[in-house]
Design an enzyme around this catalytic site. Structure first.
Site, PDB file in Angstrom:
ATOM      1  N   ASP A   4      55.193 -15.083   4.111  1.00  0.00           N
ATOM      2  CA  ASP A   4      56.193 -14.040   4.315  1.00  0.00           C
ATOM      3  C   ASP A   4      56.183 -13.606   5.792  1.00  0.00           C
ATOM      4  O   ASP A   4      56.092 -14.448   6.691  1.00  0.00           O
ATOM      5  CB  ASP A   4      55.925 -12.875   3.357  1.00  0.00           C
ATOM      6  CG  ASP A   4      57.084 -11.898   3.244  1.00  0.00           C
ATOM      7  OD1 ASP A   4      58.023 -12.204   2.491  1.00  0.00           O
ATOM      8  OD2 ASP A   4      57.044 -10.843   3.901  1.00  0.00           O
ATOM      9  N   GLU A  42      55.807 -20.042   1.825  1.00  0.00           N
ATOM     10  CA  GLU A  42      56.886 -19.070   1.688  1.00  0.00           C
ATOM     11  C   GLU A  42      56.990 -18.194   2.936  1.00  0.00           C
ATOM     12  O   GLU A  42      56.898 -16.960   2.860  1.00  0.00           O
ATOM     13  CB  GLU A  42      56.684 -18.223   0.426  1.00  0.00           C
ATOM     14  CG  GLU A  42      57.322 -18.811  -0.808  1.00  0.00           C
ATOM     15  CD  GLU A  42      58.837 -18.916  -0.694  1.00  0.00           C
ATOM     16  OE1 GLU A  42      59.495 -17.880  -0.530  1.00  0.00           O
ATOM     17  OE2 GLU A  42      59.355 -20.046  -0.753  1.00  0.00           O
ATOM     18  N   HIS A  65      57.830 -16.609  -4.749  1.00  0.00           N
ATOM     19  CA  HIS A  65      57.568 -16.154  -3.382  1.00  0.00           C
ATOM     20  C   HIS A  65      56.116 -15.746  -3.178  1.00  0.00           C
ATOM     21  O   HIS A  65      55.485 -16.139  -2.207  1.00  0.00           O
ATOM     22  CB  HIS A  65      58.495 -14.996  -3.027  1.00  0.00           C
ATOM     23  CG  HIS A  65      58.314 -14.487  -1.634  1.00  0.00           C
ATOM     24  ND1 HIS A  65      58.467 -15.289  -0.518  1.00  0.00           N
ATOM     25  CD2 HIS A  65      57.970 -13.259  -1.165  1.00  0.00           C
ATOM     26  CE1 HIS A  65      58.230 -14.581   0.577  1.00  0.00           C
ATOM     27  NE2 HIS A  65      57.921 -13.347   0.213  1.00  0.00           N
TER      28      HIS A  65
END
Length: 297
Positions: free
Chosen positions: A111, A135, A277
């Site tokens: 992220d 991710e 995610h």
């Protein structure tokens, strides 16, 4: 360096992991640590914490000095009176890396942790050994490649007043959106640990910033500039890089995966399993095994 005495970390990290805190700038940064040797630094994104890495961390025990850090405003790190924009996160993270004098670092990033970790590597190339990405916030995303429900929710979060009501007052980002981004529901005690650092509207201020700064349809400009600078380093650095893909995934859209394959130098792409995610919750063993199998020896 003002550092508190280590204490036992959440048992999910393993029996020998410690919880640590150091003073940086005008606040404190918290991290979980275990092991000895060259450092592995695990960076999370929104709205999680070092806790997200606990199962990966436990499965990498013995590979080196493992450090899972909480970004400023998240987990058990401090919550100073700042804007929590991207530059703020970089400042506090830089200060943490310097306080611990970390070198020969393998970065394991997810992220926004990927955006900040690659930025740190770009600006400290002599201190980074390898970079693993899962991710990641890596490159601008087309809204057409994102789920329509997320696009609509992000539009709401971006609207002044409505966004504050949704994220800060109602706590809906954490209690409605976050729990639904998993293939299987999180156990109640695990969800409670993710919610714990954000008991009040003021404490949730860091959570609203990241969806507003997400690089979608080539805006906002500051996020795009950060990712473009990162891309130059990713394209030129000889540092080994690993990119894990997940099914169905979320941020690593097919166009961004294609861009990564074409752009990033010395890149290994590997399937990581089933996940949306927050893949550390869904495929921790596969993530750890992929990192162990790829590590430059």
């Amino acid at each position: 360096m003002s550092q508190t005495a280590p204490r036992s970390a959440h048992p999910g990290f393993g029996p020998d992991a410690t919880s640590n805190e150091v003073a940086v700038l005008d606040s404190t940064i918290h991290w979980v640590e275990q092991g000895e040797g060259d450092p592995f630094v695990f960076l999370h994104g929104n709205p999680t914490s070092s806790f997200l890495w606990r199962k990966v961390f436990a499965n990498l025990n013995g590979e080196g000095r493992l450090l899972a850090v909480d970004l400023i405003g998240f987990g058990d790190s401090g919550k100073p009176a700042i804007d929590y924009d991207l530059a703020d996160h970089e400042r506090y993270l830089d200060a943490w890396f310097d306080a611990l004098d970390l070198r020969d670092v393998t970065l394991v990033l997810q992220d926004y942790g990927a955006a900040f970790g690659v930025s740190w590597a770009r600006r400290n190339p002599d201190r980074v050994k390898a970079v693993a990405l899962l991710e990641p916030v890596l490159w601008p995303i087309d809204s057409a490649d994102l789920p329509e429900a997320f696009v609509q929710t992000r539009a709401l979060v971006k609207r002044p007043g409505e966004g504050e009501e949704f994220v800060l007052e109602q706590n809906a980002f954490l209690t409605q959106l976050f729990p639904n981004v998993f293939l299987q529901p999180l156990p109640d005690d695990v969800l409670a640990e993710y919610l714990r650092p954000f008991p009040t509207p003021e404490s949730r201020k860091p959570v609203i910033v990241f969806p507003r700064r997400l690089p979608v349809d080539n805006e906002p400009a500051d996020t795009i500039a950060l990712l473009e600078a990162n891309a130059e380093w990713l394209a030129s650095s000889e540092v080994p890089k690993l990119l894990l893909t997940f099914e169905p995934g979320f941020l690593l859209t097919p166009p961004i995966l294609a861009w990564a394959r074409e752009t990033i130098k010395n890149l290994t792409v590997q399937e990581g399993g089933a996940g949306v995610h927050f893949v550390q919750e869904e495929e921790p063993e596969k993530v750890a095994d992929a990192v162990k199998g790829w590590l430059p020896r």
